[in-house]
Scaffold this motif. Structure first.
Motif, short mmCIF file in Angstrom:
data_model
loop_
_atom_site.label_atom_id
_atom_site.label_comp_id
_atom_site.label_asym_id
_atom_site.label_seq_id
_atom_site.Cartn_x
_atom_site.Cartn_y
_atom_site.Cartn_z
N VAL A 154 0.82 -1.22 0.00
CA VAL A 154 0.00 0.00 0.00
C VAL A 154 0.86 1.27 0.00
CG1 VAL A 154 -1.84 -1.22 1.22
CG2 VAL A 154 -0.25 0.19 2.52
N LEU A 155 2.18 1.12 -0.01
CA LEU A 155 3.08 2.27 -0.06
C LEU A 155 3.50 2.57 -1.50
CD1 LEU A 155 5.37 1.57 3.04
CD2 LEU A 155 3.62 3.35 2.80
N ASP A 236 3.08 12.03 16.80
CA ASP A 236 4.32 12.65 16.37
C ASP A 236 4.60 12.33 14.91
OD1 ASP A 236 6.79 14.13 17.30
OD2 ASP A 236 7.70 12.35 16.42
N GLY A 237 4.39 11.07 14.53
CA GLY A 237 4.68 10.65 13.17
C GLY A 237 3.86 11.39 12.13
N LEU A 238 2.61 11.68 12.44
CA LEU A 238 1.75 12.38 11.50
C LEU A 238 2.29 13.77 11.18
CD1 LEU A 238 -1.74 11.33 12.89
CD2 LEU A 238 -0.88 10.83 10.59
N THR A 239 2.99 14.37 12.12
CA THR A 239 3.54 15.71 11.88
C THR A 239 4.83 15.67 11.07
OG1 THR A 239 4.95 15.81 13.87
CG2 THR A 239 2.61 16.41 14.12
N ARG A 240 5.40 14.49 10.89
CA ARG A 240 6.70 14.38 10.21
C ARG A 240 6.57 14.07 8.73
NH1 ARG A 240 10.10 16.28 14.35
NH2 ARG A 240 9.25 15.51 16.31
N VAL A 241 5.36 13.84 8.25
CA VAL A 241 5.17 13.49 6.84
C VAL A 241 5.34 14.73 5.98
CG1 VAL A 241 3.64 12.42 5.14
CG2 VAL A 241 3.50 11.74 7.56
N PRO A 243 5.34 17.01 2.30
CA PRO A 243 4.38 17.20 1.21
C PRO A 243 4.42 16.03 0.23
CG PRO A 243 5.53 19.25 1.67
CD PRO A 243 6.21 18.19 2.49
N ALA A 244 3.23 15.58 -0.18
CA ALA A 244 3.07 14.43 -1.08
C ALA A 244 3.53 13.12 -0.45
CB ALA A 244 3.78 14.66 -2.41
N GLY A 245 3.73 13.13 0.87
CA GLY A 245 4.20 11.93 1.56
C GLY A 245 3.07 11.02 2.01
N THR A 246 3.46 9.89 2.58
CA THR A 246 2.50 8.87 3.01
C THR A 246 2.78 8.46 4.45
OG1 THR A 246 2.30 7.98 0.76
CG2 THR A 246 1.61 6.54 2.56
N PHE A 247 1.72 8.37 5.23
CA PHE A 247 1.80 7.84 6.60
C PHE A 247 1.11 6.48 6.62
CE2 PHE A 247 0.17 7.00 10.83
CZ PHE A 247 1.24 7.32 11.65
N LEU A 248 1.81 5.46 7.04
CA LEU A 248 1.25 4.11 7.13
C LEU A 248 1.04 3.72 8.58
CD1 LEU A 248 0.42 1.30 6.07
CD2 LEU A 248 2.84 0.68 6.07
N GLN A 249 -0.21 3.47 8.96
CA GLN A 249 -0.50 2.93 10.28
C GLN A 249 -0.39 1.42 10.20
OE1 GLN A 249 -0.78 4.57 13.18
NE2 GLN A 249 -0.60 2.49 13.97
N PHE A 250 0.73 0.89 10.68
CA PHE A 250 1.00 -0.54 10.63
C PHE A 250 0.87 -1.19 12.00
CE2 PHE A 250 3.76 -4.25 10.65
CZ PHE A 250 3.36 -4.90 9.49
N GLY A 251 1.28 -0.48 13.04
CA GLY A 251 1.19 -1.03 14.39
C GLY A 251 -0.25 -1.17 14.84
N PHE A 264 -6.52 20.42 7.02
CA PHE A 264 -6.06 21.38 6.01
C PHE A 264 -4.69 20.98 5.47
CE2 PHE A 264 -3.72 25.08 4.55
CZ PHE A 264 -4.61 25.60 3.62
N ARG A 265 -3.80 20.54 6.37
CA ARG A 265 -2.47 20.13 5.92
C ARG A 265 -2.55 18.88 5.04
NH1 ARG A 265 1.98 17.03 7.82
NH2 ARG A 265 3.94 17.92 7.06
N VAL A 266 -3.41 17.94 5.41
CA VAL A 266 -3.58 16.74 4.58
C VAL A 266 -4.01 17.14 3.18
CG1 VAL A 266 -4.95 14.64 4.27
CG2 VAL A 266 -4.07 15.23 6.54
N TYR A 267 -4.97 18.08 3.11
CA TYR A 267 -5.46 18.57 1.82
C TYR A 267 -4.38 19.37 1.08
CZ TYR A 267 -6.98 22.79 -0.64
OH TYR A 267 -7.04 23.85 -1.50
N ASN A 268 -3.82 20.35 1.77
CA ASN A 268 -2.95 21.33 1.14
C ASN A 268 -1.61 20.74 0.70
OD1 ASN A 268 -0.78 23.87 1.89
ND2 ASN A 268 -2.52 24.32 0.53
N LYS A 269 -1.15 19.71 1.42
CA LYS A 269 0.14 19.09 1.11
C LYS A 269 -0.02 17.71 0.44
CE LYS A 269 2.33 22.57 2.86
NZ LYS A 269 2.99 23.55 1.96
N GLU A 270 -1.24 17.36 0.11
CA GLU A 270 -1.53 16.08 -0.55
C GLU A 270 -0.88 14.90 0.18
OE1 GLU A 270 -0.82 16.09 -4.78
OE2 GLU A 270 -2.67 17.22 -5.11
N ILE A 271 -1.18 14.83 1.47
CA ILE A 271 -0.64 13.75 2.31
C ILE A 271 -1.61 12.57 2.28
CG2 ILE A 271 -0.15 13.10 4.71
CD1 ILE A 271 0.88 16.01 5.06
N THR A 272 -1.06 11.40 2.17
CA THR A 272 -1.84 10.16 2.20
C THR A 272 -1.69 9.50 3.56
OG1 THR A 272 -1.56 9.77 -0.17
CG2 THR A 272 -2.15 7.87 1.18
#
Length: 329
Positions: A154-155, A236-241, A243-251, A264-272
């Motif tokens: 999924v990455l 903490d991890g969500l703040t480190r993604v 622009p155009a990056g991906t956060f994977l919740q695996f744990g 807004f940041r998810v929208y504006n920076k196209e974060i997945t």
């Protein structure tokens, strides 16, 4: 036969249980080793398992000692690793090739008797036959590796991406090894346990720190993976993604865990922001990767306990001591 049984939440005992017999399309496996993971703690704590008592253990491998009348592709004497997934094959999601989201989801070691026992039953279709040279006592690592492979499915898997991983336990270290195979430009690890960070360094990561503030990456990371399930790490991890990056919740988090996002940041920076659940068409590939040497069992397996030491092994795992802990037959 002997098996470890979680009698009720919080209570585990070594018991004599009936020897298993295979159904027409099943095999019986003499268990060489069975791994412990966070799911086992959830079962011990009264989550996940629909009924008790239950024989836990969904990460196991061993030798086939009996086959059902309709089994031809696996033979007595074969050494196999077992995919614990028991998808119904008929529900809405199974019909759409998403069996890990099966509406009738079941799994060996969760809803049926598992591998913390002398013998276990598994569908023949769930067996990966180990090639020569691969130890069945190490091949219990294939199941967690198959979950990590699903995570990478999924990455984006772009060459030259920068990865930040939270949690240097077994799964975090596996994610690190796969990231390197996927052409990562850097792989940084965050964990509070110095021994686990030392293992990440031994495996050749870029940086191993107790907090992401120790790292310098003004644009953030292309891929951030949480392998802890801990609210603080996720937040903490969500703040480190980047622009155009991906956060994977695996744990795996507790049911009541919560995390805050910035829409807004998810929208504006196209974060997945995405997740991955268990195994999906990834077990065979994990077996082949394992046979090819993607993991070093001598590094990944830190402790091996006998069957009658399951309670002690589970307590050690809960305390965060060591890496992968295996129960051996």
């Amino acid at each position: 036969m002997k098996a470890a049984v979680i009698v009720t939440p919080g209570q585990v005992a070594l018991e004599s249980v009936p020897d298993p017999a295979p159904g027409p399309r099943d095999v019986v496996v003499q268990v060489a080793a069975c791994g412990i993971c966070g799911t086992d703690l959830h079962i011990m704590d009264g989550e996940f398992a629909p009924a008790y008592p239950v024989v836990p253990g969904h990460e196991f491998a061993g030798e086939v000692v009996a086959v059902g009348s309709g089994v031809t592709e696996v033979r007595v004497g074969d050494r196999v690793a077992v995919d614990p997934s028991l998808h119904c094959g008929e529900c809405y999601y199974c019909r759409r090739a998403r069996g890990n989201l099966c509406e009738n989801w079941a799994a060996i070691g969760v809803t049926t008797a598992g591998g913390v026992a002398e013998y276990a039953v598994a569908p023949a279709k769930n067996c990966f036959v180990l090639p020569d040279g691969v130890s069945a006592a190490d091949a219990a690592l294939i199941e967690p590796l198959s979950c990590a492979v699903r995570g990478f499915d999924v990455l984006p898997r772009r060459l030259g991406d920068h990865y930040l991983i939270y949690g240097a336990g077994t799964m975090g270290l596996m994610m690190q090894e796969l990231a390197k195979r996927c052409g990562a430009a850097s792989v940084s690890m965050v964990d509070l346990n110095p021994d686990r960070l030392a293992t990440a360094v031994r495996l050749g990561n870029t940086a191993a720190v107790t907090g992401a503030d120790e790292l310098t990456r003004p644009r953030g990371w292309d891929v951030v993976i949480d392998c802890t399930g801990a609210e603080a790490a996720i937040a903490d991890g969500l703040t480190r993604v980047g622009p155009a990056g991906t956060f994977l919740q695996f744990g795996v988090s507790s049911y009541d865990a919560r995390a805050t996002i910035e829409p807004f940041r998810v929208y504006n920076k196209e974060i997945t922001i995405t997740g991955s659940m268990a195994v999906l068409h990834s077990f065979e590939r994990a077996g082949e990767l394992f046979a090819a040497g993607v993991l070093d069992p001598d590094i990944f397996v830190s402790h091996r306990f006998p069957l009658d030491g399951y309670a002690d092994a589970l307590a050690q795992f809960r305390a965060g001591i060591g890496r992968k802990i295996l129960i051996t037959g």
